[in-house]
Write a protein that holds these residues in place. Structure first.
Motif, PDB file in Angstrom:
ATOM      1  N   LEU A  61      43.326  48.720  28.651  1.00  0.00           N
ATOM      2  CA  LEU A  61      43.104  49.654  29.768  1.00  0.00           C
ATOM      3  C   LEU A  61      42.340  50.893  29.307  1.00  0.00           C
ATOM      4  CD1 LEU A  61      46.618  49.607  31.529  1.00  0.00           C
ATOM      5  CD2 LEU A  61      44.534  48.421  32.256  1.00  0.00           C
ATOM      6  N   ILE A 106      43.219  55.229  33.054  1.00  0.00           N
ATOM      7  CA  ILE A 106      43.969  54.209  33.780  1.00  0.00           C
ATOM      8  C   ILE A 106      45.262  53.884  33.043  1.00  0.00           C
ATOM      9  CG2 ILE A 106      43.927  51.781  34.502  1.00  0.00           C
ATOM     10  CD1 ILE A 106      41.006  52.141  35.193  1.00  0.00           C
ATOM     11  N   ALA A 143      49.053  54.053  34.395  1.00  0.00           N
ATOM     12  CA  ALA A 143      49.936  52.893  34.237  1.00  0.00           C
ATOM     13  C   ALA A 143      51.258  53.296  33.588  1.00  0.00           C
ATOM     14  CB  ALA A 143      49.245  51.818  33.396  1.00  0.00           C
ATOM     15  N   THR A 172      41.365  58.154  40.370  1.00  0.00           N
ATOM     16  CA  THR A 172      41.827  57.289  39.281  1.00  0.00           C
ATOM     17  C   THR A 172      42.900  56.326  39.769  1.00  0.00           C
ATOM     18  OG1 THR A 172      41.392  59.107  37.737  1.00  0.00           O
ATOM     19  CG2 THR A 172      42.682  57.267  36.889  1.00  0.00           C
ATOM     20  N   PHE A 195      42.791  52.405  39.172  1.00  0.00           N
ATOM     21  CA  PHE A 195      43.942  51.731  38.561  1.00  0.00           C
ATOM     22  C   PHE A 195      44.315  50.487  39.357  1.00  0.00           C
ATOM     23  CE2 PHE A 195      48.781  51.768  38.578  1.00  0.00           C
ATOM     24  CZ  PHE A 195      48.906  51.001  37.421  1.00  0.00           C
TER      25      PHE A 195
END
Length: 292
Positions: A30, A34, A38, A66, A70
């Motif tokens: 990732l 992101i 997460a 964002t 994501f």
């Protein structure tokens, strides 16, 4: 191509545990921002479920855009679709009103249950109002009240959980002498009521996830007919937001799965009384000019 899209859609996690497994499986690859979202999402699933886009982004230390990236990185078409998975996680814990009552009883099972229940709802209401107070934008509020003040008729649109707010707005506007129309009809005349609205009017539309499809559709029709829509909803990704000239993001806290309407009601009454105050000032100026 359509078959491939359907396959991707079916492969998307539809429950929290599957989503969690997917995020953990992909975490090494990732992008930095992101990955930051997460990590926040897995640590704070309740906040993702019912926080606003602005509050989630602020708490996670990223831009609201964002959140969309994501969701799309995981294969969802937008943040709202991803957010539904987090909300479903909470619904699975309290899937019916009877089960919600069981949760409330469990939280208040210490011999002072009645007071504990009330205190729980008061705490949820207080939290909701506090968040609203911190996040409410003055310019957005002024724009909404100006739009409503200039309307010949203020239409009010809401269903299900949001309906009590709409009903009270209509009651208060009536008492304050402001012409309004609650969009409801036991005889199924809502389409006819809506057809009277035009660009000289305005509509207050209220809906929260899971959004009332009739409210969304009627707001779309009103917007297409150039009626300014002022929306009260729970996310920047709400379907109401895309039709609205002005929209407010309201995150209501809950107690035992029962969500408060405290912040929504406070905002609704602020809009209502704000319009009445402007109109009273306008009448006062006209009276003074006529005497002069």
């Amino acid at each position: 191509m359509d078959d491939m899209a359907d396959t991707v859609s079916e492969a998307l996690p539809r429950d929290f545990e599957a989503l969690r497994a997917l995020i953990l499986d992909r975490r090494e690859g990732l992008p930095k921002r992101i990955a930051q979202v997460a990590a926040y999402a897995l640590d704070n699933p309740d906040e993702i479920a019912f926080g606003t886009a602005a509050s989630i982004a602020n708490s996670a230390g990223v831009q609201p855009s964002t959140l969309i990236r994501f969701a799309q990185h995981l294969g969802y078409d937008g943040f709202t679709s991803l957010q539904q998975v987090f909300r479903e996680r909470l619904r699975e814990r309290t899937t019916s009103y009877e089960e919600r009552l069981t949760v409330v009883r469990g939280e208040a099972d210490d011999g002072t249950s009645n007071r504990r229940i009330v205190d729980g709802f008061l705490a949820a209401a207080s939290k909701s109002i506090d968040v609203m107070s911190r996040n409410l934008d003055d310019e957005t509020l002024d724009r909404a009240i100006d739009l409503l003040n200039g309307a010949e008729t203020i239409y009010i649109l809401a269903r299900r959980r949001s309906y009590p707010v709409a009903s009270y707005i209509a009651y208060a506007l009536g008492k304050l002498g402001v012409r309004s129309q609650l969009i409801e009809s036991a005889s199924g005349l809502s389409p006819e009521i809506i057809s009277f609205a035009n660009s000289r009017d305005a509509v207050i539309a209220i809906s929260f996830s899971p959004y009332a499809s009739a409210t969304v559709e009627e707001a779309r029709i009103l917007s297409a007919n150039n009626v300014p829509v002022i929306a009260i909803t729970d996310s920047a990704f709400s379907p109401l937001a895309q039709f609205a000239k002005v929209w407010f993001e309201v995150a209501e806290a809950d107690f035992g799965g029962f969500r408060s309407l405290a912040a929504t009601m406070a905002l609704a009454m602020g809009l209502t009384v704000g319009v009445a105050e402007l109109r009273r000032g306008r009448k006062g100026k006209k009276s003074a000019n006529s005497k002069g």
